[in-house]
Design a protein around this motif. Structure first.
Motif: not given
Length: 181
Positions: A45-63
């Motif tokens: 693996f070459v990259q690490d990402n972190i996200s912080r979100s609150g209740y109900g946040v939907l991230r996606g669908l991504h590629l």
């Protein structure tokens, strides 16, 4: 570390071995050699990402598409999310199928999402901190997405629809039939 298969080809649940005592716990979050031995896949693996979100946040669908496609190893460091992988590889026996799993800071499970998959998650707790290990670098030009509530995929995000919070970009994602992958 234990490997569990999902119903999707090449998509795995990784369960760490946790050592607990009255002081707390310790576990090895990732070991490239063990990962490769268990899966037979490249675990670099070459990259690490972190996200912080609150209740109900939907991230996606991504590629990420083409030569910039990414495999991801994802986990929830704080809180609880419902994590979803969708097989978008047209030549795969599980093309168009999805798998979802609850990832939490308590169960410490990880999901390996192969290249060619769409990925997203919904936040079920008040807050969630989410980690992504990626095997390729991000490229804006290679972004792809599928509409979160696509009627063909019928993903149950484990949230009431009125609680879902989306980015403007995710609201405009194409449908599965439009094949933006």
């Amino acid at each position: 570390m234990k490997l569990k298969e999902t119903p999707l080809k090449d998509c795995y649940i990784i369960e760490p071995t946790i050592y607990e005592d009255d002081r707390g716990y310790f576990f090895e979050k990732f070991n490239e050699k063990k990962f490769e031995e268990l899966t037979g896949l490249n675990g670099h693996f070459v990259q690490d990402n972190i996200s912080r979100s609150g209740y109900g946040v939907l991230r996606g669908l991504h590629l990420q598409k083409g030569e910039n496609a990414q495999a991801k190893l994802v986990s929830c460091l704080e809180g609880k999310v419902f994590d979803v992988a969708v097989d978008l590889r047209k030549d795969s026996p599980t093309f168009g199928k999805w798998f979802g799993i609850e990832l939490t800071d308590e169960n410490k499970l990880q999901l390996y999402v192969p290249r060619g998959f769409g990925h997203g998650f919904s936040v079920l707790s008040e807050k969630a901190t989410f980690a992504y290990k990626c095997d390729n670098f991000y490229s804006k030009e290679s972004e792809g997405s599928v509409l979160w509530n696509d009627t063909d995929l019928k993903i149950d995000w484990q949230l009431p629809e009125e609680d879902v919070q989306l980015s403007e970009k995710d609201k405009l994602s194409p449908t599965f039939k439009d094949g933006n992958f």
